[in-house]
Write a protein that holds these residues in place. Structure first.
Motif, PDB file in Angstrom:
ATOM      1  N   LYS A 149       1.010  -1.275   0.346  1.00 12.59           N
ATOM      2  CA  LYS A 149       0.255   0.014  -0.005  1.00 12.59           C
ATOM      3  C   LYS A 149       0.642   1.369   0.427  1.00 12.59           C
ATOM      4  CE  LYS A 149      -4.398  -1.717   2.456  1.00 12.59           C
ATOM      5  NZ  LYS A 149      -5.008  -1.913   3.122  1.00 12.59           N
ATOM      6  N   ILE A 150       1.491   1.089   1.243  1.00 18.34           N
ATOM      7  CA  ILE A 150       2.571   2.845   0.971  1.00 18.34           C
ATOM      8  C   ILE A 150       3.641   2.850  -0.568  1.00 18.34           C
ATOM      9  CG2 ILE A 150       4.859   3.110   1.997  1.00 18.34           C
ATOM     10  CD1 ILE A 150       1.867   3.641   3.962  1.00 18.34           C
ATOM     11  N   ILE A 179       1.295   4.344  -2.352  1.00 19.54           N
ATOM     12  CA  ILE A 179       1.203   5.319  -2.559  1.00 19.54           C
ATOM     13  C   ILE A 179       1.962   6.340  -3.169  1.00 19.54           C
ATOM     14  CG2 ILE A 179       1.310   7.418  -0.839  1.00 19.54           C
ATOM     15  CD1 ILE A 179      -0.900   5.360   1.298  1.00 19.54           C
ATOM     16  N   VAL A 219       1.571   6.574  -7.408  1.00 22.05           N
ATOM     17  CA  VAL A 219       0.443   7.734  -7.372  1.00 22.05           C
ATOM     18  C   VAL A 219       1.048   9.011  -7.210  1.00 22.05           C
ATOM     19  CG1 VAL A 219      -1.663   8.692  -7.319  1.00 22.05           C
ATOM     20  CG2 VAL A 219      -1.600   5.596  -6.783  1.00 22.05           C
ATOM     21  N   ALA A 220       1.267   9.233  -6.149  1.00 23.88           N
ATOM     22  CA  ALA A 220       1.930  10.772  -5.657  1.00 23.88           C
ATOM     23  C   ALA A 220       3.401  11.123  -7.486  1.00 23.88           C
ATOM     24  CB  ALA A 220       2.815  10.174  -4.414  1.00 23.88           C
ATOM     25  N   LEU A 227       0.283  13.341  -1.445  1.00 23.73           N
ATOM     26  CA  LEU A 227       0.656  11.895  -1.122  1.00 23.73           C
ATOM     27  C   LEU A 227       1.388  11.462  -1.309  1.00 23.73           C
ATOM     28  CD1 LEU A 227      -1.863  10.179  -4.266  1.00 23.73           C
ATOM     29  CD2 LEU A 227      -1.927   9.974  -1.223  1.00 23.73           C
ATOM     30  N   TRP A 228       2.600  12.980  -1.114  1.00 25.26           N
ATOM     31  CA  TRP A 228       4.114  12.590  -1.611  1.00 25.26           C
ATOM     32  C   TRP A 228       4.734  12.713  -0.110  1.00 25.26           C
ATOM     33  CZ3 TRP A 228       6.818   9.419  -4.187  1.00 25.26           C
ATOM     34  CH2 TRP A 228       7.585  10.085  -5.540  1.00 25.26           C
ATOM     35  N   VAL A 276       2.450  12.162   2.774  1.00 23.83           N
ATOM     36  CA  VAL A 276       1.924  11.181   3.043  1.00 23.83           C
ATOM     37  C   VAL A 276       2.952  10.123   3.050  1.00 23.83           C
ATOM     38  CG1 VAL A 276       0.444   9.051   3.763  1.00 23.83           C
ATOM     39  CG2 VAL A 276      -0.389  11.312   3.344  1.00 23.83           C
ATOM     40  N   TYR A 277       3.753   9.881   1.895  1.00 19.17           N
ATOM     41  CA  TYR A 277       4.545   8.287   1.866  1.00 19.17           C
ATOM     42  C   TYR A 277       5.617   8.490   1.987  1.00 19.17           C
ATOM     43  CZ  TYR A 277       7.346   5.869  -1.542  1.00 19.17           C
ATOM     44  OH  TYR A 277       8.604   4.957  -2.278  1.00 19.17           O
ATOM     45  N   TYR A 332       5.680   7.844   5.954  1.00 18.82           N
ATOM     46  CA  TYR A 332       6.081   6.183   5.718  1.00 18.82           C
ATOM     47  C   TYR A 332       7.562   5.983   5.808  1.00 18.82           C
ATOM     48  CZ  TYR A 332       1.280   4.904   6.524  1.00 18.82           C
ATOM     49  OH  TYR A 332       0.065   4.272   7.289  1.00 18.82           O
TER      50      TYR A 332
END
Lengths: 84, 84
Positions: A3-4, A7, A10-11, B49-50, B52-53, B56
């Motif tokens: 999932k990570i 992300i 997609v980013a 999203l970047w 969030v990524y 993580y």
């Protein structure tokens, strides 16, 4: 792909293709008066360095996405120089 | 920091700050007619999203650079909505 990573992927896609509507708009309207040339040039320089970095660290995603962004920046610089 | 990491770092900085001249131009001229709203919105979504990524995978550089780009995109969207 977990999932990570999805992300991150997609980013990268979103950022890489984000310039497309701008290129299409500038192409259609033949007007780039409100677009800053220095923005495209600085971004273009950064994308070239991302490609160099991506090749060195063997990151296919980075090379592919930076190449897409680079091509669109080249279009934007050309359109800006053409239409002013 | 070795040479390769330095290239990646400079690439990130250039891409992150590239929007600054565009924000300044739009702010000064009060005109964003030639700027595509969808470009800013797609790019903004990608930057979120970047971040969030980046959180993580614990990449400070990615989080910092995406945050800079995000803030500038928020400015661009606001200017576009304000000046049309």
């Amino acid at each position: 792909m977990d999932k990570i990573e999805l992300i991150g992927f997609v980013a990268g896609i979103l950022v890489a293709i984000s310039l497309l509507p701008q290129v299409i708009k500038s192409w259609k309207t033949r007007s780039t008066k409100d677009v800053a040339l220095s923005w495209s040039i600085i971004n273009l320089s950064g994308q070239i360095l991302w490609i160099v970095y991506g090749v060195y660290i063997s990151s296919t995603s980075l090379v592919v996405m930076s190449s897409i962004a680079l091509v669109m920046n080249i279009f934007m610089v050309t359109l800006k120089l053409r239409f002013g």
